[in-house]
Design a protein around this motif. Structure first.
Motif, PDB file in Angstrom:
ATOM      1  N   LEU A  77      75.401  30.146   3.917  1.00  0.00           N
ATOM      2  CA  LEU A  77      75.598  29.901   2.488  1.00  0.00           C
ATOM      3  C   LEU A  77      74.635  28.816   2.019  1.00  0.00           C
ATOM      4  O   LEU A  77      74.159  28.006   2.809  1.00  0.00           O
ATOM      5  CB  LEU A  77      77.035  29.456   2.226  1.00  0.00           C
ATOM      6  CG  LEU A  77      78.125  30.432   2.667  1.00  0.00           C
ATOM      7  CD1 LEU A  77      79.481  29.765   2.622  1.00  0.00           C
ATOM      8  CD2 LEU A  77      78.089  31.673   1.798  1.00  0.00           C
ATOM      9  N   GLY A 121      79.689  29.691  -6.654  1.00  0.00           N
ATOM     10  CA  GLY A 121      80.270  31.011  -6.442  1.00  0.00           C
ATOM     11  C   GLY A 121      80.050  31.534  -5.038  1.00  0.00           C
ATOM     12  O   GLY A 121      79.991  30.778  -4.076  1.00  0.00           O
ATOM     13  N   ASP A 122      79.877  32.847  -4.928  1.00  0.00           N
ATOM     14  CA  ASP A 122      79.800  33.511  -3.629  1.00  0.00           C
ATOM     15  C   ASP A 122      78.614  33.071  -2.776  1.00  0.00           C
ATOM     16  O   ASP A 122      78.673  33.172  -1.557  1.00  0.00           O
ATOM     17  CB  ASP A 122      79.722  35.026  -3.813  1.00  0.00           C
ATOM     18  CG  ASP A 122      81.027  35.621  -4.302  1.00  0.00           C
ATOM     19  OD1 ASP A 122      82.027  34.884  -4.391  1.00  0.00           O
ATOM     20  OD2 ASP A 122      81.040  36.824  -4.597  1.00  0.00           O
ATOM     21  N   ASN A 123      77.548  32.590  -3.382  1.00  0.00           N
ATOM     22  CA  ASN A 123      76.380  32.202  -2.590  1.00  0.00           C
ATOM     23  C   ASN A 123      76.522  30.831  -1.937  1.00  0.00           C
ATOM     24  O   ASN A 123      75.747  30.475  -1.065  1.00  0.00           O
ATOM     25  CB  ASN A 123      75.104  32.260  -3.424  1.00  0.00           C
ATOM     26  CG  ASN A 123      75.106  31.301  -4.591  1.00  0.00           C
ATOM     27  OD1 ASN A 123      75.951  30.424  -4.681  1.00  0.00           O
ATOM     28  ND2 ASN A 123      74.167  31.472  -5.491  1.00  0.00           N
ATOM     29  N   ARG A 169      82.872  29.902   0.651  1.00  0.00           N
ATOM     30  CA  ARG A 169      83.365  30.891   1.604  1.00  0.00           C
ATOM     31  C   ARG A 169      84.338  31.891   1.007  1.00  0.00           C
ATOM     32  O   ARG A 169      84.532  32.960   1.547  1.00  0.00           O
ATOM     33  CB  ARG A 169      84.036  30.187   2.787  1.00  0.00           C
ATOM     34  CG  ARG A 169      83.031  29.434   3.623  1.00  0.00           C
ATOM     35  CD  ARG A 169      83.622  28.993   4.910  1.00  0.00           C
ATOM     36  NE  ARG A 169      84.382  27.761   4.709  1.00  0.00           N
ATOM     37  CZ  ARG A 169      84.969  27.106   5.677  1.00  0.00           C
ATOM     38  NH1 ARG A 169      84.924  27.554   6.899  1.00  0.00           N
ATOM     39  NH2 ARG A 169      85.622  25.993   5.419  1.00  0.00           N
ATOM     40  N   PHE A 170      84.953  31.566  -0.122  1.00  0.00           N
ATOM     41  CA  PHE A 170      85.933  32.468  -0.712  1.00  0.00           C
ATOM     42  C   PHE A 170      85.239  33.519  -1.571  1.00  0.00           C
ATOM     43  O   PHE A 170      84.447  33.195  -2.441  1.00  0.00           O
ATOM     44  CB  PHE A 170      86.944  31.692  -1.556  1.00  0.00           C
ATOM     45  CG  PHE A 170      87.772  30.752  -0.741  1.00  0.00           C
ATOM     46  CD1 PHE A 170      88.727  31.239   0.137  1.00  0.00           C
ATOM     47  CD2 PHE A 170      87.599  29.390  -0.841  1.00  0.00           C
ATOM     48  CE1 PHE A 170      89.497  30.379   0.898  1.00  0.00           C
ATOM     49  CE2 PHE A 170      88.357  28.512  -0.081  1.00  0.00           C
ATOM     50  CZ  PHE A 170      89.311  29.015   0.795  1.00  0.00           C
ATOM     51  N   ARG A 171      85.547  34.765  -1.330  1.00  0.00           N
ATOM     52  CA  ARG A 171      84.957  35.873  -2.084  1.00  0.00           C
ATOM     53  C   ARG A 171      85.989  36.413  -3.065  1.00  0.00           C
ATOM     54  O   ARG A 171      86.602  37.450  -2.855  1.00  0.00           O
ATOM     55  CB  ARG A 171      84.501  36.999  -1.147  1.00  0.00           C
ATOM     56  CG  ARG A 171      83.499  36.567  -0.112  1.00  0.00           C
ATOM     57  CD  ARG A 171      82.150  36.325  -0.782  1.00  0.00           C
ATOM     58  NE  ARG A 171      81.129  36.043   0.200  1.00  0.00           N
ATOM     59  CZ  ARG A 171      80.563  34.869   0.354  1.00  0.00           C
ATOM     60  NH1 ARG A 171      80.937  33.858  -0.391  1.00  0.00           N
ATOM     61  NH2 ARG A 171      79.630  34.679   1.252  1.00  0.00           N
ATOM     62  N   ALA A 211      85.163  31.534  -7.711  1.00  0.00           N
ATOM     63  CA  ALA A 211      83.799  31.577  -8.233  1.00  0.00           C
ATOM     64  C   ALA A 211      83.748  31.039  -9.661  1.00  0.00           C
ATOM     65  O   ALA A 211      82.824  30.310 -10.028  1.00  0.00           O
ATOM     66  CB  ALA A 211      83.260  33.005  -8.184  1.00  0.00           C
TER      67      ALA A 211
END
Length: 65
Positions: free
Chosen positions: A10, A28-30, A33-35, A40
Motif C-alpha cells: 500500500l 482509501g483503498d490505495n 487495508r480495509f476495502r 475510504a
C-alpha cells in the motif's frame, strides 16, 4: 511518482494522508487495508481536510498581478 510503499504494497501515508513526496496525498483503498466504502470515505474526508489545512498554512508569496 517515487513515494514509499508499506510491506503490504500500500502507499505509505501518515495520519493526514501525506505520502513521502511533498504535496502528494493518498486515501482509501490505495493506502488502507480495509476495502469498503465507509473507511475510504472517512480517509478521503480526513485527507481532504488536511490538504486544505496544509494549503492554508503554507507560507508562499502572493502571485504578482
Amino acid at each position: 511518482l517515487g513515494y514509499q510503499f508499506t510491506p503490504e504494497g500500500l502507499i505509505q501515508v501518515d495520519e493526514a494522508g501525506r505520502t513521502s513526496i511533498n504535496g502528494i496525498y493518498a486515501a482509501g483503498d490505495n493506502s488502507g487495508r480495509f476495502r469498503a466504502l465507509s473507511p475510504a470515505m472517512a480517509a478521503g474526508m480526513t485527507t481532504g481536510a488536511m490538504i486544505n489545512f496544509d494549503l492554508i498554512n503554507e507560507k508562499r508569496p502572493l502571485p504578482k498581478m
